[in-house]
Design a protein around this motif. Structure first.
Motif, PDB file in Angstrom:
ATOM      1  N   ASP A  51      -7.602 -30.072  26.530  1.00  0.00           N
ATOM      2  CA  ASP A  51      -8.538 -30.352  25.438  1.00  0.00           C
ATOM      3  C   ASP A  51      -8.374 -29.326  24.301  1.00  0.00           C
ATOM      4  O   ASP A  51      -7.622 -28.353  24.423  1.00  0.00           O
ATOM      5  CB  ASP A  51      -9.989 -30.412  25.942  1.00  0.00           C
ATOM      6  CG  ASP A  51     -10.449 -29.096  26.554  1.00  0.00           C
ATOM      7  OD1 ASP A  51      -9.897 -28.039  26.195  1.00  0.00           O
ATOM      8  OD2 ASP A  51     -11.367 -29.130  27.397  1.00  0.00           O
ATOM      9  N   ASP A  52      -9.107 -29.559  23.226  1.00  0.00           N
ATOM     10  CA  ASP A  52      -8.963 -28.713  22.033  1.00  0.00           C
ATOM     11  C   ASP A  52      -9.269 -27.248  22.333  1.00  0.00           C
ATOM     12  O   ASP A  52      -8.629 -26.347  21.785  1.00  0.00           O
ATOM     13  CB  ASP A  52      -9.894 -29.209  20.917  1.00  0.00           C
ATOM     14  CG  ASP A  52      -9.395 -30.497  20.286  1.00  0.00           C
ATOM     15  OD1 ASP A  52      -8.178 -30.739  20.276  1.00  0.00           O
ATOM     16  OD2 ASP A  52     -10.244 -31.262  19.785  1.00  0.00           O
ATOM     17  N   ALA A  53     -10.270 -27.014  23.186  1.00  0.00           N
ATOM     18  CA  ALA A  53     -10.636 -25.624  23.485  1.00  0.00           C
ATOM     19  C   ALA A  53      -9.490 -24.918  24.212  1.00  0.00           C
ATOM     20  O   ALA A  53      -9.186 -23.749  23.942  1.00  0.00           O
ATOM     21  CB  ALA A  53     -11.909 -25.594  24.330  1.00  0.00           C
ATOM     22  N   GLN A  54      -8.850 -25.617  25.126  1.00  0.00           N
ATOM     23  CA  GLN A  54      -7.698 -25.024  25.826  1.00  0.00           C
ATOM     24  C   GLN A  54      -6.547 -24.779  24.851  1.00  0.00           C
ATOM     25  O   GLN A  54      -5.878 -23.748  24.906  1.00  0.00           O
ATOM     26  CB  GLN A  54      -7.234 -25.942  26.964  1.00  0.00           C
ATOM     27  CG  GLN A  54      -8.241 -26.020  28.100  1.00  0.00           C
ATOM     28  CD  GLN A  54      -7.865 -27.081  29.121  1.00  0.00           C
ATOM     29  OE1 GLN A  54      -7.086 -27.986  28.836  1.00  0.00           O
ATOM     30  NE2 GLN A  54      -8.443 -26.972  30.303  1.00  0.00           N
ATOM     31  N   VAL A  55      -6.332 -25.743  23.970  1.00  0.00           N
ATOM     32  CA  VAL A  55      -5.250 -25.585  23.001  1.00  0.00           C
ATOM     33  C   VAL A  55      -5.507 -24.353  22.131  1.00  0.00           C
ATOM     34  O   VAL A  55      -4.600 -23.552  21.866  1.00  0.00           O
ATOM     35  CB  VAL A  55      -5.094 -26.861  22.135  1.00  0.00           C
ATOM     36  CG1 VAL A  55      -4.070 -26.651  21.026  1.00  0.00           C
ATOM     37  CG2 VAL A  55      -4.692 -28.049  23.015  1.00  0.00           C
ATOM     38  N   ALA A  56      -6.757 -24.157  21.726  1.00  0.00           N
ATOM     39  CA  ALA A  56      -7.102 -22.976  20.912  1.00  0.00           C
ATOM     40  C   ALA A  56      -6.779 -21.693  21.681  1.00  0.00           C
ATOM     41  O   ALA A  56      -6.241 -20.731  21.121  1.00  0.00           O
ATOM     42  CB  ALA A  56      -8.580 -23.022  20.536  1.00  0.00           C
ATOM     43  N   ARG A  57      -7.080 -21.678  22.956  1.00  0.00           N
ATOM     44  CA  ARG A  57      -6.807 -20.467  23.761  1.00  0.00           C
ATOM     45  C   ARG A  57      -5.303 -20.261  23.929  1.00  0.00           C
ATOM     46  O   ARG A  57      -4.814 -19.137  23.976  1.00  0.00           O
ATOM     47  CB  ARG A  57      -7.496 -20.579  25.122  1.00  0.00           C
ATOM     48  CG  ARG A  57      -9.014 -20.619  25.001  1.00  0.00           C
ATOM     49  CD  ARG A  57      -9.692 -20.744  26.339  1.00  0.00           C
ATOM     50  NE  ARG A  57      -9.666 -19.485  27.070  1.00  0.00           N
ATOM     51  CZ  ARG A  57     -10.097 -19.345  28.317  1.00  0.00           C
ATOM     52  NH1 ARG A  57     -10.579 -20.377  28.983  1.00  0.00           N
ATOM     53  NH2 ARG A  57     -10.043 -18.170  28.913  1.00  0.00           N
ATOM     54  N   LYS A  58      -4.570 -21.351  24.009  1.00  0.00           N
ATOM     55  CA  LYS A  58      -3.103 -21.235  24.117  1.00  0.00           C
ATOM     56  C   LYS A  58      -2.525 -20.629  22.832  1.00  0.00           C
ATOM     57  O   LYS A  58      -1.635 -19.772  22.882  1.00  0.00           O
ATOM     58  CB  LYS A  58      -2.479 -22.607  24.397  1.00  0.00           C
ATOM     59  CG  LYS A  58      -2.793 -23.092  25.799  1.00  0.00           C
ATOM     60  CD  LYS A  58      -2.222 -24.453  26.099  1.00  0.00           C
ATOM     61  CE  LYS A  58      -2.642 -24.838  27.519  1.00  0.00           C
ATOM     62  NZ  LYS A  58      -1.694 -25.695  28.198  1.00  0.00           N
ATOM     63  N   ALA A  60     -10.356 -27.459  15.414  1.00  0.00           N
ATOM     64  CA  ALA A  60     -10.760 -26.920  16.728  1.00  0.00           C
ATOM     65  C   ALA A  60      -9.725 -25.931  17.242  1.00  0.00           C
ATOM     66  O   ALA A  60     -10.062 -24.884  17.805  1.00  0.00           O
ATOM     67  CB  ALA A  60     -10.938 -28.074  17.713  1.00  0.00           C
ATOM     68  N   ALA A  61      -8.455 -26.233  17.035  1.00  0.00           N
ATOM     69  CA  ALA A  61      -7.406 -25.345  17.555  1.00  0.00           C
ATOM     70  C   ALA A  61      -7.389 -24.016  16.811  1.00  0.00           C
ATOM     71  O   ALA A  61      -6.962 -22.998  17.365  1.00  0.00           O
ATOM     72  CB  ALA A  61      -6.042 -26.022  17.436  1.00  0.00           C
ATOM     73  N   LEU A  62      -7.861 -24.024  15.569  1.00  0.00           N
ATOM     74  CA  LEU A  62      -7.766 -22.813  14.747  1.00  0.00           C
ATOM     75  C   LEU A  62      -9.102 -22.095  14.593  1.00  0.00           C
ATOM     76  O   LEU A  62      -9.216 -21.167  13.779  1.00  0.00           O
ATOM     77  CB  LEU A  62      -7.218 -23.173  13.356  1.00  0.00           C
ATOM     78  CG  LEU A  62      -5.814 -23.775  13.347  1.00  0.00           C
ATOM     79  CD1 LEU A  62      -5.365 -24.081  11.928  1.00  0.00           C
ATOM     80  CD2 LEU A  62      -4.808 -22.831  14.020  1.00  0.00           C
ATOM     81  N   ALA A  63     -10.088 -22.477  15.398  1.00  0.00           N
ATOM     82  CA  ALA A  63     -11.411 -21.857  15.276  1.00  0.00           C
ATOM     83  C   ALA A  63     -11.290 -20.341  15.408  1.00  0.00           C
ATOM     84  O   ALA A  63     -10.739 -19.830  16.383  1.00  0.00           O
ATOM     85  CB  ALA A  63     -12.350 -22.412  16.350  1.00  0.00           C
ATOM     86  N   GLY A  64     -11.775 -19.643  14.414  1.00  0.00           N
ATOM     87  CA  GLY A  64     -11.802 -18.175  14.476  1.00  0.00           C
ATOM     88  C   GLY A  64     -10.460 -17.495  14.250  1.00  0.00           C
ATOM     89  O   GLY A  64     -10.342 -16.286  14.423  1.00  0.00           O
ATOM     90  N   VAL A  65      -9.449 -18.257  13.873  1.00  0.00           N
ATOM     91  CA  VAL A  65      -8.113 -17.660  13.706  1.00  0.00           C
ATOM     92  C   VAL A  65      -7.937 -17.190  12.258  1.00  0.00           C
ATOM     93  O   VAL A  65      -8.242 -17.925  11.320  1.00  0.00           O
ATOM     94  CB  VAL A  65      -7.014 -18.700  14.051  1.00  0.00           C
ATOM     95  CG1 VAL A  65      -5.630 -18.143  13.760  1.00  0.00           C
ATOM     96  CG2 VAL A  65      -7.127 -19.123  15.510  1.00  0.00           C
TER      97      VAL A  65
END
Ligand code: PEP
Length: 249
Positions: free
Chosen positions: A105-112, A149-154
């Protein structure tokens, strides 16, 4: 703004280490480095063999997936420091096959993405709508949400690569139209601009989905399409070399 054209081959779950090294060697001997960046993404067990086969050339190595932790009790997973050590400069994240078949999911992708950046590996972030979403007129909304979502906080990272890959075009022989690909790429760049400002102009946006040597120029001639992510046509040296030649024109 200088966005170097990127031609990336996603070998998926094809090629043993020996087969992958042979393919990489053929590509190496048929290609003279130039303006185009050529990226090979073999399966994990073939990374070391391909790294050896392309050592000293301008071909670059990438992985197809990564875990978000640097180490730990995650049976079957591979961490970013391992990819870095074997020579990966890029790693695909959030490919639709991983989202669809493995529940990513998007949250996992963001962590990756965060894990890759911690270790100096550039992510190739895949976004794309499925057929139902497309028919429902939701393409821009879907890809925009995946990107955000993938770039949240980046913080802005110019080495990000985004691949727009409509799910219905992957492996089907039915690519998107080039004007559609351009419209979605432009939309992604606008989204990036609103998140990151000027850095959005440096981020490369690829198109992926049934790209072959005969249709590659149609995509690359679009102002916001900076390269291609290729599955099927990357699995043979002759067709991958033809893609590189077309991209260099
Ligand atoms: C892919 O897997 O990312 C892809 C684009 O595959 P294909 O080129 O085979 O459609």
């Amino acid at each position: 703004m200088s966005r170097r054209v990127l031609v990336a081959g996603n070998w998926k779950m094809h090629k043993t280490a020996a087969e992958a090294a042979a393919l990489a060697g053929e590509i190496r001997s048929g290609w003279s480095a130039g303006a185009v960046e050529a990226l090979l993404c073999p399966p994990f067990p073939a990374l070391a063999a391909v790294a050896a086969a392309i050592a000293g050339s301008e071909l670059v190595l990438g992985a197809q997936n990564v875990h978000w932790e640097d180490a730990g009790a995650y049976t079957g997973e591979v961490a970013a420091p391992m990819l870095r050590e074997v020579g990966c400069r890029y790693c695909i994240a959030g490919h639709s096959e991983r989202r669809r078949l493995f529940g990513e999911d998007d949250a996992q992708v963001a962590r990756k993405l965060a894990a890759l950046w911690r270790h100096g590996i550039s992510p190739v972030l895949c976004v794309g709508e499925d057929l139902e979403q497309r028919r429902g007129g939701r393409t821009r909304q879907v890809v925009g949400e995946q990107l955000t979502a993938a770039l949240a906080g980046v913080v802005p990272r110019e080495d990000l690569v985004v691949a727009y890959e409509p799910v219905w075009a992957i492996g089907t022989g039915e690519p998107a139209g080039e004007t559609d690909a351009q419209a979605v790429a432009a939309h992604l760049r606008e989204r990036l601009q609103s998140l990151w400002g000027a850095a959005a102009g440096e981020v490369r946006i690829l198109y992926g989905g049934s790209v072959v040597p005969d249709n590659l120029r149609r995509f690359l001639s679009q102002p916001d399409v900076d390269g291609v992510l290729v599955g099927g046509a990357s699995l043979r040296a002759d067709s991958f070399l033809a893609l590189l030649r077309e991209a260099s024109l």
